[in-house]
Design a protein around this motif. Structure first.
Motif, PDB file in Angstrom:
ATOM      1  N   ASP A 112     -13.135   5.801 -11.825  1.00 34.75           N
ATOM      2  CA  ASP A 112     -11.831   6.108 -12.416  1.00 34.75           C
ATOM      3  C   ASP A 112     -11.951   6.313 -13.922  1.00 34.75           C
ATOM      4  OD1 ASP A 112     -10.620   5.946  -9.953  1.00 34.75           O
ATOM      5  OD2 ASP A 112     -10.050   3.842 -10.174  1.00 34.75           O
ATOM      6  N   ARG A 113     -12.610   5.379 -14.608  1.00 36.18           N
ATOM      7  CA  ARG A 113     -12.708   5.514 -16.067  1.00 36.18           C
ATOM      8  C   ARG A 113     -13.640   6.661 -16.462  1.00 36.18           C
ATOM      9  NH1 ARG A 113     -15.563   0.413 -15.148  1.00 36.18           N
ATOM     10  NH2 ARG A 113     -17.770   0.592 -15.770  1.00 36.18           N
ATOM     11  N   ASP A 159       0.829  -1.210   0.000  1.00 38.08           N
ATOM     12  CA  ASP A 159       0.000   0.000   0.000  1.00 38.08           C
ATOM     13  C   ASP A 159       0.860   1.256   0.000  1.00 38.08           C
ATOM     14  OD1 ASP A 159      -2.255  -1.544   0.024  1.00 38.08           O
ATOM     15  OD2 ASP A 159      -2.591  -1.387   2.182  1.00 38.08           O
ATOM     16  N   LEU A 160       1.920   1.244   0.796  1.00 29.54           N
ATOM     17  CA  LEU A 160       2.799   2.410   0.866  1.00 29.54           C
ATOM     18  C   LEU A 160       3.495   2.640  -0.468  1.00 29.54           C
ATOM     19  CD1 LEU A 160       3.973   4.640   2.603  1.00 29.54           C
ATOM     20  CD2 LEU A 160       5.702   3.036   3.424  1.00 29.54           C
ATOM     21  N   GLN A 161       3.926   1.567  -1.095  1.00 28.69           N
ATOM     22  CA  GLN A 161       4.588   1.693  -2.394  1.00 28.69           C
ATOM     23  C   GLN A 161       3.615   2.230  -3.440  1.00 28.69           C
ATOM     24  OE1 GLN A 161       7.374  -1.362  -3.301  1.00 28.69           O
ATOM     25  NE2 GLN A 161       7.021  -1.265  -5.506  1.00 28.69           N
ATOM     26  N   ASP A 162       2.357   1.814  -3.379  1.00 27.14           N
ATOM     27  CA  ASP A 162       1.360   2.307  -4.336  1.00 27.14           C
ATOM     28  C   ASP A 162       1.083   3.795  -4.138  1.00 27.14           C
ATOM     29  OD1 ASP A 162       1.117  -0.180  -5.467  1.00 27.14           O
ATOM     30  OD2 ASP A 162      -0.641  -0.760  -4.300  1.00 27.14           O
ATOM     31  N   ILE A 163       1.108   4.239  -2.881  1.00 24.84           N
ATOM     32  CA  ILE A 163       0.893   5.670  -2.615  1.00 24.84           C
ATOM     33  C   ILE A 163       2.024   6.498  -3.217  1.00 24.84           C
ATOM     34  CG2 ILE A 163       0.833   7.402  -0.777  1.00 24.84           C
ATOM     35  CD1 ILE A 163      -0.623   5.304   0.953  1.00 24.84           C
ATOM     36  N   VAL A 164       3.255   6.027  -3.034  1.00 31.24           N
ATOM     37  CA  VAL A 164       4.400   6.730  -3.626  1.00 31.24           C
ATOM     38  C   VAL A 164       4.283   6.729  -5.149  1.00 31.24           C
ATOM     39  CG1 VAL A 164       6.912   6.741  -3.872  1.00 31.24           C
ATOM     40  CG2 VAL A 164       5.876   6.169  -1.663  1.00 31.24           C
ATOM     41  N   LEU A 165       3.831   5.620  -5.715  1.00 28.53           N
ATOM     42  CA  LEU A 165       3.631   5.531  -7.168  1.00 28.53           C
ATOM     43  C   LEU A 165       2.627   6.580  -7.638  1.00 28.53           C
ATOM     44  CD1 LEU A 165       3.993   4.014  -9.889  1.00 28.53           C
ATOM     45  CD2 LEU A 165       2.139   2.491  -9.153  1.00 28.53           C
ATOM     46  N   ALA A 166       1.534   6.743  -6.904  1.00 27.75           N
ATOM     47  CA  ALA A 166       0.516   7.727  -7.284  1.00 27.75           C
ATOM     48  C   ALA A 166       1.071   9.146  -7.233  1.00 27.75           C
ATOM     49  CB  ALA A 166      -0.692   7.596  -6.361  1.00 27.75           C
ATOM     50  N   ILE A 167       1.887   9.442  -6.214  1.00 20.70           N
ATOM     51  CA  ILE A 167       2.480  10.786  -6.116  1.00 20.70           C
ATOM     52  C   ILE A 167       3.403  11.041  -7.299  1.00 20.70           C
ATOM     53  CG2 ILE A 167       4.009  12.249  -4.746  1.00 20.70           C
ATOM     54  CD1 ILE A 167       2.942  10.808  -2.250  1.00 20.70           C
ATOM     55  N   TRP A 227      -3.914   2.925  -8.582  1.00 19.42           N
ATOM     56  CA  TRP A 227      -3.205   4.038  -7.944  1.00 19.42           C
ATOM     57  C   TRP A 227      -2.455   4.869  -8.990  1.00 19.42           C
ATOM     58  CZ3 TRP A 227      -3.502   6.172  -3.293  1.00 19.42           C
ATOM     59  CH2 TRP A 227      -4.061   5.437  -2.242  1.00 19.42           C
ATOM     60  N   LEU A 228      -1.843   4.186  -9.947  1.00 19.05           N
ATOM     61  CA  LEU A 228      -1.138   4.892 -11.020  1.00 19.05           C
ATOM     62  C   LEU A 228      -2.113   5.762 -11.810  1.00 19.05           C
ATOM     63  CD1 LEU A 228       1.473   5.261 -12.736  1.00 19.05           C
ATOM     64  CD2 LEU A 228       0.712   3.280 -14.086  1.00 19.05           C
ATOM     65  N   LEU A 229      -3.273   5.199 -12.131  1.00 24.08           N
ATOM     66  CA  LEU A 229      -4.290   5.930 -12.885  1.00 24.08           C
ATOM     67  C   LEU A 229      -4.761   7.168 -12.125  1.00 24.08           C
ATOM     68  CD1 LEU A 229      -6.383   6.236 -15.143  1.00 24.08           C
ATOM     69  CD2 LEU A 229      -7.799   4.529 -13.967  1.00 24.08           C
ATOM     70  N   ARG A 230      -5.029   7.013 -10.841  1.00 26.70           N
ATOM     71  CA  ARG A 230      -5.513   8.149 -10.047  1.00 26.70           C
ATOM     72  C   ARG A 230      -4.447   9.231  -9.917  1.00 26.70           C
ATOM     73  NH1 ARG A 230      -7.703   3.721  -5.801  1.00 26.70           N
ATOM     74  NH2 ARG A 230      -9.489   3.020  -7.053  1.00 26.70           N
ATOM     75  N   GLY A 231      -3.182   8.804  -9.851  1.00 27.83           N
ATOM     76  CA  GLY A 231      -2.110   9.794  -9.815  1.00 27.83           C
ATOM     77  C   GLY A 231      -2.060  10.622 -11.085  1.00 27.83           C
ATOM     78  N   TYR A 232      -2.195   9.951 -12.224  1.00 26.73           N
ATOM     79  CA  TYR A 232      -2.208  10.676 -13.502  1.00 26.73           C
ATOM     80  C   TYR A 232      -3.404  11.630 -13.578  1.00 26.73           C
ATOM     81  CZ  TYR A 232       1.519   7.886 -15.685  1.00 26.73           C
ATOM     82  OH  TYR A 232       2.721   7.321 -16.023  1.00 26.73           O
ATOM     83  N   GLY A 250       8.500  -5.558 -11.184  1.00 27.59           N
ATOM     84  CA  GLY A 250       8.031  -6.672 -10.367  1.00 27.59           C
ATOM     85  C   GLY A 250       6.526  -6.805 -10.327  1.00 27.59           C
ATOM     86  N   MET A 251       5.809  -5.828 -10.912  1.00 26.07           N
ATOM     87  CA  MET A 251       4.349  -5.915 -10.891  1.00 26.07           C
ATOM     88  C   MET A 251       3.846  -7.111 -11.691  1.00 26.07           C
ATOM     89  SD  MET A 251       1.491  -3.214 -12.277  1.00 26.07           S
ATOM     90  CE  MET A 251       1.809  -3.740 -13.965  1.00 26.07           C
ATOM     91  N   GLU A 252       4.572  -7.451 -12.763  1.00 24.97           N
ATOM     92  CA  GLU A 252       4.129  -8.547 -13.622  1.00 24.97           C
ATOM     93  C   GLU A 252       4.043  -9.866 -12.865  1.00 24.97           C
ATOM     94  OE1 GLU A 252       3.043  -8.036 -16.576  1.00 24.97           O
ATOM     95  OE2 GLU A 252       3.578  -5.911 -16.533  1.00 24.97           O
ATOM     96  N   ALA A 253       4.870 -10.011 -11.831  1.00 23.61           N
ATOM     97  CA  ALA A 253       4.881 -11.267 -11.077  1.00 23.61           C
ATOM     98  C   ALA A 253       3.827 -11.296  -9.973  1.00 23.61           C
ATOM     99  CB  ALA A 253       6.262 -11.488 -10.468  1.00 23.61           C
ATOM    100  N   SER A 254       3.113 -10.197  -9.790  1.00 25.68           N
ATOM    101  CA  SER A 254       2.117 -10.136  -8.722  1.00 25.68           C
ATOM    102  C   SER A 254       0.782 -10.704  -9.185  1.00 25.68           C
ATOM    103  CB  SER A 254       1.941  -8.691  -8.245  1.00 25.68           C
ATOM    104  OG  SER A 254       1.491  -7.873  -9.304  1.00 25.68           O
ATOM    105  N   SER A 255      -0.130 -10.869  -8.265  1.00 21.30           N
ATOM    106  CA  SER A 255      -1.449 -11.417  -8.579  1.00 21.30           C
ATOM    107  C   SER A 255      -2.287 -10.400  -9.348  1.00 21.30           C
ATOM    108  CB  SER A 255      -2.168 -11.803  -7.287  1.00 21.30           C
ATOM    109  OG  SER A 255      -2.425 -10.646  -6.510  1.00 21.30           O
ATOM    110  N   SER A 256      -3.372 -10.885  -9.961  1.00 20.11           N
ATOM    111  CA  SER A 256      -4.254  -9.999 -10.726  1.00 20.11           C
ATOM    112  C   SER A 256      -4.855  -8.920  -9.832  1.00 20.11           C
ATOM    113  CB  SER A 256      -5.375 -10.813 -11.381  1.00 20.11           C
ATOM    114  OG  SER A 256      -4.851 -11.726 -12.317  1.00 20.11           O
ATOM    115  N   LEU A 257      -5.213  -9.301  -8.622  1.00 18.30           N
ATOM    116  CA  LEU A 257      -5.796  -8.333  -7.691  1.00 18.30           C
ATOM    117  C   LEU A 257      -4.802  -7.231  -7.357  1.00 18.30           C
ATOM    118  CD1 LEU A 257      -8.251  -7.621  -5.954  1.00 18.30           C
ATOM    119  CD2 LEU A 257      -7.259  -9.007  -4.118  1.00 18.30           C
ATOM    120  N   GLN A 258      -3.537  -7.621  -7.106  1.00 19.64           N
ATOM    121  CA  GLN A 258      -2.513  -6.633  -6.784  1.00 19.64           C
ATOM    122  C   GLN A 258      -2.188  -5.765  -7.993  1.00 19.64           C
ATOM    123  OE1 GLN A 258      -1.209  -5.906  -3.738  1.00 19.64           O
ATOM    124  NE2 GLN A 258      -0.282  -4.179  -4.814  1.00 19.64           N
TER     125      GLN A 258
END
Length: 503
Positions: free
Chosen positions: A449-450, A378-386, A417-422, A402-410
């Motif tokens: 979001d969309r 969650d903290l990493q996603d917040i930094v990503l959004a900023i 978070w990336l979308l909301r930051g943009y 490393g996102m590619e190796a994560s689950s679909s939900l993650q």
């Protein structure tokens, strides 16, 4: 044995007060001390009375009404409540001050009960009596191993009363510290920190400046503190006072306290730096919330838009807070060593997140990981959004590793978070690309979001390049059955031309 649950008020005792050259009176202003419950004699609950001692004359020693006991409680057996002759002899001998208290008490050790010894303490704790004698009596009790839990609580209550009187009379902080030193010398070791207790007494009395002076005096004299620790390091007076300030929401004052103590040449404990850095985080967070609320009022027309001067002041205030946080972190690393790297970078990361500084936040996030401190997704996603709101492509690329190796939900969570930051930063082309990327991965963005991306693109549809971006996004959303067939049109006023396209 008698249990002391209420301080006895000795109002008058007709005794001589010759002063021995070997001892002097301790000039400590004192207060009447009161305890909440009652005496319990021999384990029997007692009823409330207020008698005088019986037998007003013992061994030729005349007691005018003897010793009056405020809220003194007796049992049903009057005989059990009489003070022995030895008790009155001890009081008389100690008042004369011709011999050391330890010598007097040693002679009467076997004849004085625990309850009578507690009453001796209370007697000399009164205002106008020899306060130092009370300390000497307690010291003797401790050496003779006659200090039980009740006696310790009694002496602590007496000491707190003395401290309250000193604070109430606005005595010098040095006088209060002297009293703590005397307390330590006689072996008074309560189950809590007396330094913290004194700070709380200052605070409750509204003596904020007095509390600061007391803390500085404790640090100047290097008074021993409790062994409580935070993150493996000892707590201390500066950190405790800063924490008290934080409790009331005075975050800036907490930061200023620790920095001022350090700048004055004193050495606050490591814990105080951590508390002050936390105060910086909280102040930045509160400042950010107030700023967002102000901008909201400006958008609705309730207040005027912020001008350049106000924006400059806002930037300066935020920059000053960050500089103070960095200074505190430098001191903490210098004095604490590598073991504190993780917690320091954690505080710095929180500071830059609250300030919306993406590049600095990302740097400390990696520093946290390198120091072995766990970083939540969650903290990493917040930094990503900023970083996305500021269109920092380098940090964004690294954070998505490393996102590619994560689950679909993650994956969906991270890309959302990336979308909301943009969106927040107004980078709508990047936002549209992120939506399309999510659709290609089989992930459906949230409706809000969309919808936000479509609405903002529609407002810019006449700008160069916006039409193609809008049409491409609509096509992908339609293919994913997230929107129905729609008619896209454009009117060019100069040529009075309508361009219509059906998706």
């Amino acid at each position: 044995m008698a249990t002391v649950n209420e301080i006895v008020s000795f109002t008058y005792l007709g005794l001589s007060k010759a002063v021995s050259p070997k001892r002097c009176r301790l000039g400590i202003p004192q207060t009447w001390l009161k305890w909440r419950s009652s005496w319990v004699l021999g384990g029997v609950g007692c009823s409330s009375r207020n008698p005088s001692f019986v037998n007003p004359k013992r061994n030729g020693f005349k007691l005018f009404n003897s010793v009056e006991l405020g809220n003194f409680v007796t049992s049903d057996d009057e005989e059990k409540n009489e003070m022995s002759d030895c008790f009155f002899e001890a009081i008389e001998e100690l008042e004369r001050m011709t011999r050391e208290p330890s010598d007097v008490l040693e002679e009467m050790n076997e004849r004085l009960s625990d309850r009578e010894l507690q009453l001796v303490l209370v007697y000399f704790a009164q205002e106008g009596r020899d306060s130092w004698c009370a300390l000497e009596v307690f010291e003797w009790l401790r050496k003779e191993n006659r200090v039980d839990k009740e006696t310790m609580e009694l002496m602590v209550s007496i000491m707190c009363g003395w401290v309250q009187k000193l604070i109430g009379s606005k005595s010098e902080a040095g006088d209060v510290v002297d009293l703590l030193v005397d307390m330590d010398c006689v072996g008074l070791n309560p189950s809590f920190s007396m330094v913290e207790k004194v700070i709380s007494l200052y605070w409750d009395a509204g003596e904020r400046e007095g509390a600061v002076l007391f803390v500085k005096e404790v640090l100047r004299r290097q008074i021993a503190y409790s062994d409580g620790n935070v993150d493996g390091h000892k707590a201390g007076p500066a950190g405790y006072l800063a924490w008290k300030m934080m409790e009331e929401g005075n975050y800036k004052d907490a930061v200023k306290l620790v920095i001022d103590i350090r700048d004055s040449g004193l050495k606050p404990e490591l814990y105080s730096y951590l508390i002050a850095m936390t105060a910086v985080v909280k102040e930045l967070n509160e400042f950010g919330k107030a700023l967002r609320k102000l901008k909201g009022f400006a958008r609705t027309g309730l207040v005027a838009e912020l001008d350049l001067e106000n924006l400059r002041l806002i930037e300066e205030y935020q920059a000053d807070l960050l500089a103070e946080g960095v200074q505190l972190s430098d001191w903490l690393i210098q004095e604490g060593g590598p073991s504190l790297f993780g917690v320091v970078h954690e505080r710095l990361l929180a500071m830059y997140v609250c300030a919306g500084r993406g590049i600095e936040a990302e740097r400390h996030l990696w520093q946290m990981k390198l120091s072995g401190k766990e970083v939540t997704g969650d903290l990493q996603d917040i930094v990503l959004a900023i970083c996305a709101s500021q269109k920092e492509l380098g940090p964004i690329s690294r954070l998505l590793t490393g996102m590619e190796a994560s689950s679909s939900l993650q994956k969906k969570k991270t890309l959302s978070w990336l979308l909301r930051g943009y969106i927040k930063g107004g980078h709508l082309e990047n936002a549209a690309e992120t939506v399309i990327k999510m659709l290609d991965l089989g992930l459906y963005p949230d409706f809000l979001d969309r919808a936000a991306v479509l609405q903002r693109l529609r407002r810019r549809i006449q700008q160069s390049g916006s039409l193609e971006t809008y049409l491409n996004l609509c096509k992908h959303l339609s293919e994913a059955s997230l929107i129905g067939p729609c008619l896209v049109y454009l009117y060019i006023k100069k040529y009075r031309l309508w361009i219509i396209r059906t998706l």
